[in-house]
Design a protein around this motif. Structure first.
Motif, PDB file in Angstrom:
ATOM      1  N   PHE A  78       0.858  -1.191   0.000  1.00 22.00           N
ATOM      2  CA  PHE A  78       0.000   0.000   0.000  1.00 22.00           C
ATOM      3  C   PHE A  78       0.890   1.234   0.000  1.00 22.00           C
ATOM      4  CE2 PHE A  78       0.947  -0.920   4.359  1.00 22.00           C
ATOM      5  CZ  PHE A  78       0.999   0.303   5.007  1.00 22.00           C
ATOM      6  N   GLU A  79       0.266   2.419   0.159  1.00 25.61           N
ATOM      7  CA  GLU A  79       0.992   3.687   0.179  1.00 25.61           C
ATOM      8  C   GLU A  79       0.662   4.463   1.444  1.00 25.61           C
ATOM      9  OE1 GLU A  79       1.615   5.402  -4.030  1.00 25.61           O
ATOM     10  OE2 GLU A  79      -0.547   4.999  -3.882  1.00 25.61           O
ATOM     11  N   TRP A 108       4.652  11.293  -0.047  1.00 29.94           N
ATOM     12  CA  TRP A 108       3.801  10.228  -0.605  1.00 29.94           C
ATOM     13  C   TRP A 108       4.718   9.037  -0.876  1.00 29.94           C
ATOM     14  CZ3 TRP A 108      -0.890  11.752  -3.943  1.00 29.94           C
ATOM     15  CH2 TRP A 108      -1.626  10.624  -4.317  1.00 29.94           C
ATOM     16  N   MET A 109       4.565   7.986  -0.083  1.00 19.48           N
ATOM     17  CA  MET A 109       5.464   6.840  -0.160  1.00 19.48           C
ATOM     18  C   MET A 109       4.730   5.586  -0.613  1.00 19.48           C
ATOM     19  SD  MET A 109       7.874   5.064   2.758  1.00 19.48           S
ATOM     20  CE  MET A 109       6.581   3.944   3.364  1.00 19.48           C
ATOM     21  N   ASP A 149       8.262  -1.456  -7.075  1.00 22.97           N
ATOM     22  CA  ASP A 149       9.458  -0.989  -6.367  1.00 22.97           C
ATOM     23  C   ASP A 149       9.066   0.119  -5.387  1.00 22.97           C
ATOM     24  OD1 ASP A 149      11.081  -2.709  -7.796  1.00 22.97           O
ATOM     25  OD2 ASP A 149      11.660  -1.190  -9.282  1.00 22.97           O
ATOM     26  N   PRO A 150       9.627   0.100  -4.175  1.00 22.01           N
ATOM     27  CA  PRO A 150       9.355   1.192  -3.228  1.00 22.01           C
ATOM     28  C   PRO A 150       9.809   2.540  -3.800  1.00 22.01           C
ATOM     29  CG  PRO A 150      10.384  -0.667  -2.118  1.00 22.01           C
ATOM     30  CD  PRO A 150      10.470  -0.951  -3.589  1.00 22.01           C
ATOM     31  N   HIS A 151       9.094   3.591  -3.383  1.00 18.09           N
ATOM     32  CA  HIS A 151       9.346   4.914  -3.959  1.00 18.09           C
ATOM     33  C   HIS A 151       8.720   5.953  -3.052  1.00 18.09           C
ATOM     34  CE1 HIS A 151       9.513   7.945  -7.283  1.00 18.09           C
ATOM     35  NE2 HIS A 151       8.398   8.378  -6.744  1.00 18.09           N
ATOM     36  N   ALA A 182      -3.067  18.646  -9.339  1.00 13.74           N
ATOM     37  CA  ALA A 182      -2.049  18.312  -8.345  1.00 13.74           C
ATOM     38  C   ALA A 182      -0.759  17.864  -9.020  1.00 13.74           C
ATOM     39  CB  ALA A 182      -2.563  17.215  -7.423  1.00 13.74           C
ATOM     40  N   LEU A 183       0.305  17.830  -8.247  1.00 10.46           N
ATOM     41  CA  LEU A 183       1.559  17.252  -8.718  1.00 10.46           C
ATOM     42  C   LEU A 183       1.358  15.764  -9.003  1.00 10.46           C
ATOM     43  CD1 LEU A 183       3.968  18.942  -6.138  1.00 10.46           C
ATOM     44  CD2 LEU A 183       3.582  19.618  -8.517  1.00 10.46           C
ATOM     45  N   PRO A 184       2.157  15.170  -9.909  1.00 10.55           N
ATOM     46  CA  PRO A 184       1.952  13.764 -10.255  1.00 10.55           C
ATOM     47  C   PRO A 184       2.209  12.845  -9.064  1.00 10.55           C
ATOM     48  CG  PRO A 184       3.336  14.865 -11.889  1.00 10.55           C
ATOM     49  CD  PRO A 184       3.197  15.803 -10.739  1.00 10.55           C
ATOM     50  N   PRO A 185       1.327  11.896  -8.823  1.00 12.34           N
ATOM     51  CA  PRO A 185       1.556  10.924  -7.751  1.00 12.34           C
ATOM     52  C   PRO A 185       2.632   9.928  -8.175  1.00 12.34           C
ATOM     53  CG  PRO A 185      -0.433  10.370  -8.957  1.00 12.34           C
ATOM     54  CD  PRO A 185       0.052  11.676  -9.521  1.00 12.34           C
ATOM     55  N   PRO A 186       3.119   9.098  -7.253  1.00 17.83           N
ATOM     56  CA  PRO A 186       4.081   8.064  -7.637  1.00 17.83           C
ATOM     57  C   PRO A 186       3.536   7.178  -8.756  1.00 17.83           C
ATOM     58  CG  PRO A 186       4.005   8.277  -5.262  1.00 17.83           C
ATOM     59  CD  PRO A 186       2.885   9.121  -5.808  1.00 17.83           C
TER      60      PRO A 186
END
Length: 334
Positions: A78-79, A108-109, A149-151, A182-186
Motif C-alpha cells: 500500500f501507500e 507520498w510513499m 518498487d518502493p518509492h 495536483a503534482l503527479p503521484p508516484p
C-alpha cells in the motif's frame, strides 16, 4: 438526491475510510520544549513507552522511547501519504534514503514490495512548545502494483497548487479542482490512473466563507469529507464538531464555514474493488499474501536497516530536505 448520505462522529483514533483509502488519522500534539537532544524536556514517567498513544498533557510519544514518533517498521502492499501542517518529521528508510519535511509539505510513499522506514518527530525548539500537526493516510495498491518498487515523492509547501478565494484556501494534494491539477503521484499509485478519480483536498475557511466541490467524474467514486475543526454547513446539512460525512459523489456541494471558521479534509476515489487482507503493517489480497510478506521480511528485512539507531534524527538544523538512496539531494524551492 441527498447530498450527505451518512455522518459519523470522529474520535481520537483512526477515522473511518472507504476504498481505496485504508486509514486516516489526525496527529495533533503540543509537545513541550525540547531538551537539546530532540526529546521532550518534560518527564516521561508514567507513559507506556514504546506504545504511548495516551494524549497525556496534550501529546503522545507513540512508539518512540526518547524522541516521539515511529521507529523503524516495515510496510508492504500500500501507500502512505503524510500531509503536514505544523512541525517536522524525520524520515529514514531501508534503501538508505532520508528526509526532513513538515510545515505544509507532503510525503507520498509507495511501500510496494516492501520497505522499512522510521518517522520521528524531533523537538528542535528548546525555548517554546513544539507543535506537531499532520494527517497520515494509507491508500491501497491494486494487485498488479502491490509488488512495485518502493518509492517516495516529496511535495514541498509552495509547489502544490493552492486555490484561494474570499476566506477560502484549498490545497490540492491529489486530483483536480477548479482547473488546478495536483503534482503527479508516484507511478504505481492508484491515483496515477486517470480513471481512479482520486482527490485529496485540504480546505481552510474563515468564518462564513464558502467553497464549492464539483461532482465527481464517476458515479462509482466515493467521497468523504472530514470536518476537522470548527463547524460547517454542506448545502443545508449542518455539521458541528469533528465529523465524517459520506457525500453523494454525483452532486456538487457548497461548504459554508460556521462562526468559528472550518478546517476540512476531503478524500475521494473510485474503489479498487479487490479483496483486502490486512495484518499489521502489510496489506495484500489474501492470507497467503500476508504470510508471504512475513516470510520475506524475516528473510530479507526488506533490504536491512542501514542506520545506527532504530529512531534516527537528522540533526539540529531546521532545513527541510530529501536525500535519495543514490545520494541525490532535493530541497524546497526558495
Amino acid at each position: 438526491m441527498a447530498t450527505v448520505l451518512q455522518t459519523v462522529p470522529l474520535g481520537t483514533g483512526p477515522w473511518p475510510t472507504v476504498d481505496p483509502f485504508l486509514f486516516c488519522v489526525h496527529h495533533l500534539d503540543t509537545y513541550p520544549a525540547g531538551d537539546g537532544c530532540f526529546r521532550p524536556s518534560a518527564s516521561l514517567a508514567g507513559r507506556d513507552l514504546g506504545s504511548d498513544f495516551s494524549g497525556r498533557d496534550g501529546w503522545s510519544m507513540y512508539h518512540g522511547r526518547t524522541v516521539p514518533g515511529f521507529p523503524q517498521h516495515p510496510h508492504r502492499g500500500f501507500e502512505t501519504i503524510t500531509v503536514t501542517r505544523r512541525g517536522l518529521i524525520d524520515h529514514a528508510d531501508s534503501l538508505g534514503a532520508a528526509a526532513r519535511y513538515g510545515n505544509g509539505d507532503v510525503q507520498w510513499m509507495t511501500a510496494g514490495s516492501g520497505i522499512v522506514h522510521a518517522e520521528m518527530f524531533p523537538l528542535l525548539d528548546t525555548d517554546a512548545t513544539n507543535t506537531g500537526d499532520f494527517f497520515q493516510l494509507w491508500m491501497n495498491l491494486p494487485a498488479v502494483h502491490k509488488m512495485a518498487d518502493p518509492h517516495f515523492s516529496m511535495f514541498w509547501d509552495g509547489e502544490m497548487p493552492v486555490i484561494t478565494d474570499t476566506g477560502a484556501s484549498i490545497t490540492v494534494v491529489a486530483g483536480e479542482l477548479a482547473g488546478a491539477s495536483a503534482l503527479p503521484p508516484p507511478p504505481a499509485s492508484w491515483a496515477a490512473r486517470p480513471d481512479s478519480d482520486v482527490a485529496i483536498w485540504h480546505v481552510a475557511l474563515t468564518p462564513g466563507a464558502e467553497c464549492d466541490l464539483p461532482p465527481a467524474r464517476s458515479g462509482q467514486t466515493m467521497r468523504v469529507l472530514y470536518l476537522v475543526a470548527g463547524s460547517a454547513r454542506l448545502d443545508r446539512a449542518p455539521l458541528d464538531g469533528p465529523t465524517a460525512a459520506v457525500l453523494e459523489p454525483r452532486r456538487a456541494v457548497t461548504v459554508t464555514a460556521g462562526p468559528a471558521g472550518a478546517e476540512v479534509l476531503v478524500l475521494q476515489g473510485r474503489p479498487i474493488g479487490e479483496p483486502v487482507a490486512r495484518y499489521g503493517p502489510f496489506v495484500m489480497n489474501d492470507r497467503a499474501g500476508i504470510e508471504q510478506a512475513f516470510r520475506d521480511y524475516q528473510r530479507t528485512g526488506f533490504g536491512g536497516w542501514p542506520w545506527p539507531a532504530d529512531d534516527p534524527v537528522h540533526g539540529s538544523a531546521p532545513s527541510r530536505f530529501a536525500r535519495r538512496a543514490d545520494g541525490r539531494l532535493e530541497t524546497p524551492a526558495g
